[in-house]
Design an enzyme around this catalytic site. Structure first.
Site, PDB file in Angstrom:
ATOM      1  N   CYS A  10       0.547  -1.242   0.253  1.00 55.19           N
ATOM      2  CA  CYS A  10      -0.246   0.219   0.064  1.00 55.19           C
ATOM      3  C   CYS A  10       1.082   1.374  -0.062  1.00 55.19           C
ATOM      4  CB  CYS A  10      -1.150  -0.205   1.123  1.00 55.19           C
ATOM      5  SG  CYS A  10      -2.079   1.771   1.648  1.00 55.19           S
ATOM      6  N   CYS A  51       0.447   3.482   3.461  1.00 57.27           N
ATOM      7  CA  CYS A  51       0.956   3.136   4.679  1.00 57.27           C
ATOM      8  C   CYS A  51       2.188   1.284   4.392  1.00 57.27           C
ATOM      9  CB  CYS A  51      -0.211   2.176   5.650  1.00 57.27           C
ATOM     10  SG  CYS A  51      -0.361   0.865   5.004  1.00 57.27           S
ATOM     11  N   CYS A 106      -7.146  -1.248   1.175  1.00 59.53           N
ATOM     12  CA  CYS A 106      -6.407  -1.822   2.368  1.00 59.53           C
ATOM     13  C   CYS A 106      -6.690  -1.789   3.566  1.00 59.53           C
ATOM     14  CB  CYS A 106      -5.113  -0.498   2.650  1.00 59.53           C
ATOM     15  SG  CYS A 106      -3.472  -1.143   3.758  1.00 59.53           S
ATOM     16  N   CYS A 142      -5.658   0.414   6.772  1.00 63.01           N
ATOM     17  CA  CYS A 142      -5.319   1.942   6.684  1.00 63.01           C
ATOM     18  C   CYS A 142      -6.789   2.196   5.523  1.00 63.01           C
ATOM     19  CB  CYS A 142      -4.283   2.612   6.308  1.00 63.01           C
ATOM     20  SG  CYS A 142      -3.870   2.853   4.402  1.00 63.01           S
ATOM     21  N   CYS A 154      -8.502  -5.184  -9.936  1.00 65.60           N
ATOM     22  CA  CYS A 154      -8.276  -4.750 -10.774  1.00 65.60           C
ATOM     23  C   CYS A 154      -7.740  -3.179  -9.745  1.00 65.60           C
ATOM     24  CB  CYS A 154      -9.549  -4.194 -10.979  1.00 65.60           C
ATOM     25  SG  CYS A 154      -8.679  -2.207 -12.485  1.00 65.60           S
TER      26      CYS A 154
END
Length: 136
Positions: A47, A50, A96, A99, A121
């Site tokens: 991510c 984070c 995510c 976060c 996607c």
């Protein structure tokens, strides 16, 4: 330590304007513009907000949709799936789990040759690739 939620001011300081628009406001980058659309190096995709490990290059495939596609996250608890009925259609948003940043959408039943017939996607701008040590 619990999930990194942060406040709006902290996210605006940490992320670029485009990253903030996608990750924190649920935007989408234009197709075929992301840095990882055609990426072939082996590694782990994290991510961008984070740093949590989300996807492996081992599950990345060419879906020809204009965004990086994966058939599964590293583990089911790495992402959250939410119902999204914006734009007049029913979709499943991918966030995510650490976060709560927007990553993209997942689609099922399109005929992909993978265990769940899934296409995660994901916006390139939501990810950072950590190449494997032996990646060329």
């Amino acid at each position: 330590m619990g999930p990194e939620r942060g406040n709006d001011e902290q996210w605006r300081e940490k992320l670029t304007r485009d990253e903030y628009r996608v990750l924190r406001q649920g935007g989408t980058e234009a197709p075929w513009t992301g840095e990882y659309v055609d990426e072939k190096r082996r590694g782990v995709y994290r991510c961008r907000a984070c740093g949590s490990e989300l996807f492996s290059s081992d599950t990345k495939f060419d879906s020809r949709c204009g965004w990086p596609s994966f058939w599964t996250p590293l583990a089911g608890d790495r992402v959250r799936l939410l119902s999204d009925d914006s734009l007049g259609m029913q979709r499943t948003e991918v966030r995510c789990a650490n976060c709560d940043s927007h990553l993209g959408h997942v689609f099922y039943g399109e005929g992909w040759d993978n265990p769940d017939d899934a296409r995660f996607c994901i916006n390139s701008i939501s990810l950072t690739l950590e190449p494997a040590e032996d990646a060329a």
